[in-house]
Design an enzyme around this catalytic site. Structure first.
Site, PDB file in Angstrom:
ATOM      1  N   SER A  12       1.194  -1.137   0.215  1.00 39.68           N
ATOM      2  CA  SER A  12      -0.187   0.020  -0.158  1.00 39.68           C
ATOM      3  C   SER A  12       1.141   1.001  -0.089  1.00 39.68           C
ATOM      4  O   SER A  12       2.611   1.389   0.469  1.00 39.68           O
ATOM      5  CB  SER A  12      -0.534   0.035   1.394  1.00 39.68           C
ATOM      6  OG  SER A  12      -1.296   1.623   1.233  1.00 39.68           O
TER       7      SER A  12
ATOM      8  N   TYR B   5      -2.569  -1.096  10.105  1.00 38.08           N
ATOM      9  CA  TYR B   5      -2.157  -1.456   8.832  1.00 38.08           C
ATOM     10  C   TYR B   5      -1.310  -0.756   8.292  1.00 38.08           C
ATOM     11  O   TYR B   5      -0.335  -1.213   7.302  1.00 38.08           O
ATOM     12  CB  TYR B   5      -3.312  -0.600   7.956  1.00 38.08           C
ATOM     13  CG  TYR B   5      -3.312  -0.848   6.649  1.00 38.08           C
ATOM     14  CD1 TYR B   5      -3.978  -1.949   6.396  1.00 38.08           C
ATOM     15  CD2 TYR B   5      -2.722   0.046   5.986  1.00 38.08           C
ATOM     16  CE1 TYR B   5      -4.212  -2.120   5.031  1.00 38.08           C
ATOM     17  CE2 TYR B   5      -2.655  -0.079   5.056  1.00 38.08           C
ATOM     18  CZ  TYR B   5      -3.949  -1.191   4.174  1.00 38.08           C
ATOM     19  OH  TYR B   5      -4.713  -1.610   2.859  1.00 38.08           O
TER      20      TYR B   5
HETATM   21  P1  NAD Z   1     -11.480  -6.444  -0.259  1.00 37.38           P
HETATM   22  O1  NAD Z   1     -12.070  -5.788   1.107  1.00 37.38           O
HETATM   23  O2  NAD Z   1     -12.318  -6.142  -1.791  1.00 37.38           O
HETATM   24  O3  NAD Z   1     -10.992  -7.748  -0.331  1.00 37.38           O
HETATM   25  C1  NAD Z   1      -9.972  -8.367   0.537  1.00 37.38           C
HETATM   26  C2  NAD Z   1     -10.401  -9.539  -0.071  1.00 37.38           C
HETATM   27  O4  NAD Z   1      -9.432 -10.168   1.184  1.00 37.38           O
HETATM   28  C3  NAD Z   1     -11.136 -10.411   0.175  1.00 37.38           C
HETATM   29  O5  NAD Z   1     -11.495 -11.203  -0.911  1.00 37.38           O
HETATM   30  C4  NAD Z   1     -11.965 -11.244   1.577  1.00 37.38           C
HETATM   31  O6  NAD Z   1     -12.642 -12.413   1.686  1.00 37.38           O
HETATM   32  C5  NAD Z   1     -10.282 -11.163   1.930  1.00 37.38           C
HETATM   33  N1  NAD Z   1     -10.024 -11.744   3.402  1.00 37.38           N
HETATM   34  C6  NAD Z   1     -10.236 -10.968   4.034  1.00 37.38           C
HETATM   35  N2  NAD Z   1      -9.089 -11.583   5.281  1.00 37.38           N
HETATM   36  C7  NAD Z   1      -9.426 -12.619   4.826  1.00 37.38           C
HETATM   37  C8  NAD Z   1      -8.764 -14.205   5.652  1.00 37.38           C
HETATM   38  N3  NAD Z   1      -8.741 -14.100   6.822  1.00 37.38           N
HETATM   39  N4  NAD Z   1      -8.500 -15.209   5.056  1.00 37.38           N
HETATM   40  C9  NAD Z   1      -8.941 -15.300   3.710  1.00 37.38           C
HETATM   41  N5  NAD Z   1      -8.924 -14.143   2.630  1.00 37.38           N
HETATM   42  C10 NAD Z   1      -9.659 -12.974   2.924  1.00 37.38           C
HETATM   43  O7  NAD Z   1     -10.438  -5.701  -0.302  1.00 37.38           O
HETATM   44  P2  NAD Z   1      -9.189  -5.261  -1.206  1.00 37.38           P
HETATM   45  O8  NAD Z   1      -9.562  -3.447  -1.615  1.00 37.38           O
HETATM   46  O9  NAD Z   1      -9.678  -5.284  -2.504  1.00 37.38           O
HETATM   47  O10 NAD Z   1      -7.689  -5.148  -0.924  1.00 37.38           O
HETATM   48  C11 NAD Z   1      -7.351  -6.122  -1.411  1.00 37.38           C
HETATM   49  C12 NAD Z   1      -5.424  -5.773  -0.902  1.00 37.38           C
HETATM   50  O11 NAD Z   1      -5.051  -4.121  -1.483  1.00 37.38           O
HETATM   51  C13 NAD Z   1      -5.409  -5.765   0.960  1.00 37.38           C
HETATM   52  O12 NAD Z   1      -4.239  -6.209   1.107  1.00 37.38           O
HETATM   53  C14 NAD Z   1      -5.585  -4.210   0.402  1.00 37.38           C
HETATM   54  O13 NAD Z   1      -4.654  -3.540   1.949  1.00 37.38           O
HETATM   55  C15 NAD Z   1      -4.902  -3.752  -0.745  1.00 37.38           C
HETATM   56  N6  NAD Z   1      -4.394  -1.850  -0.612  1.00 37.38           N
HETATM   57  C16 NAD Z   1      -5.956  -1.477  -0.930  1.00 37.38           C
HETATM   58  C17 NAD Z   1      -5.974   0.149  -1.327  1.00 37.38           C
HETATM   59  C18 NAD Z   1      -7.648  -0.013  -1.756  1.00 37.38           C
HETATM   60  O14 NAD Z   1      -7.384   1.586  -1.333  1.00 37.38           O
HETATM   61  N7  NAD Z   1      -8.786  -0.803  -1.746  1.00 37.38           N
HETATM   62  C19 NAD Z   1      -4.849   0.476  -1.141  1.00 37.38           C
HETATM   63  C20 NAD Z   1      -4.129  -0.229  -0.893  1.00 37.38           C
HETATM   64  C21 NAD Z   1      -3.636  -1.678  -0.833  1.00 37.38           C
END
Ligand code: NAD
Length: 256
Positions: free
Chosen positions: A138, A151
């Site tokens: 991130s 985080y």
């Molecule tokens: P999201 O909530 O849409 O997806 C997260 C996924 O992780 C889901 O499929 C969920 O079921 C899975 N998950 C969560 N806990 C779990 C567990 N214990 N076991 C198995 N699966 C699990 O979120 P996203 O925005 O797509 O985030 C994906 C990644 O990107 C994350 O690591 C997040 O930190 C990172 N990220 C997101 C953003 C953003 O703005 N969306 C920015 C920077 C980084």
């Protein structure tokens, strides 16, 4: 050659976009996620792109489930060529009130799980002298924001882990890189909008513009396809000598 990618948290948001992009390039996909309709999402994606797949509802907080998922994928496809550690969660709270349980959960999912998956796929990648590991960090792996202590710690940690494993993988043609997104409009962000509206007593639009995108030089959400394409680039066979990097895809957030 048909490659196989295991992507954690790939039945929602960024993980699903990565799965779709790699599927469009012909990769077999091992899907994972806690969504109740995860199997249906995986099946539909596989059918759309005509690829082979499996789905595991593995909870990445459980080391035994991780081992079983990796073994199941290796038995089914014969290899895991690409590992994308994407599953992640967030919790927003001032440090003095931050619940220990939430801290442990965030470190467990965002940092310890990528360690366990990397450890589990390592022997087979080493043996085949090919591996591409991409950790979804991130902008918060590079800089901090208040109220996100766990985080930010987990995402800084995963970048350190990326660098260490990049060094260890180098003799075996295993590259390890991190991608550092800014704000991408996914469920994890949607939940934060609601939390921040309450915390700051702001409207939805005010939270998006004044709280979230305030830190990005480019004031719009990062297109999800841009994250997926960055991962696909790092995953490619041809991307041989990029390793140990943390690629910012964050609208100029960390340029300041
Ligand atoms: P999201 O909530 O849409 O997806 C997260 C996924 O992780 C889901 O499929 C969920 O079921 C899975 N998950 C969560 N806990 C779990 C567990 N214990 N076991 C198995 N699966 C699990 O979120 P996203 O925005 O797509 O985030 C994906 C990644 O990107 C994350 O690591 C997040 O930190 C990172 N990220 C997101 C953003 C953003 O703005 N969306 C920015 C920077 C980084």
């Amino acid at each position: 050659m048909k490659r196989t990618a295991l992507i954690t948290g790939s039945t929602s948001g960024i993980g699903l976009a990565i799965a779709q992009t790699l599927a469009a390039k012909g990769y077999n996909i091992a899907f994972n996620g806690l969504e109740a309709n995860g199997e249906a999402i995986a099946k539909q994606t596989a059918e759309t792109y005509g690829i082979d797949y499996l789905f595991s509802p593995c909870n990445v907080l459980d080391p035994e489930q991780i081992t079983a998922f990796v073994n199941q994928t290796l038995e089914r496809f014969g290899a895991i060529d690409v590992l994308v550690n994407n599953a992640g969660i967030q919790h927003v709270s001032p440090v003095q009130d931050f619940p220990l349980e939430k801290w442990n959960q965030i470190i467990g999912i965002n940092l310890t799980a990528p360690f366990l998956f990397t450890k589990a796929v390592w022997p087979s990648m080493k043996k085949q002298t090919f591996g591409r590991i991409i950790n979804i960090a991130s902008a918060h792996g590079l800089v901090a924001s208040e109220y996100k202590s766990a985080y930010v710690a987990s995402k800084h940690g995963i970048i350190g882990f990326t660098k260490t494993t990049a060094l260890e993988g180098a003799p075996y043609n295993i590259t390890v890189n991190a991608v550092c997104p800014g704000y991408v409009h996914t469920p994890i962000v949607e939940n934060q909008i609601a939390d921040q509206m309450q915390a700051h007593q702001l409207s939805r639009e005010e939270v998006i513009q004044k709280v979230m995108l305030a830190k990005q030089a480019i004031k719009s959400f990062i297109p999800i396809e841009l994250i997926a394409n960055s991962v696909a680039f790092l995953a490619a066979d041809e991307t041989t000598t990029i390793t140990g990097i943390a690629l910012p895809v964050e609208g100029g957030w960390t340029a300041q």
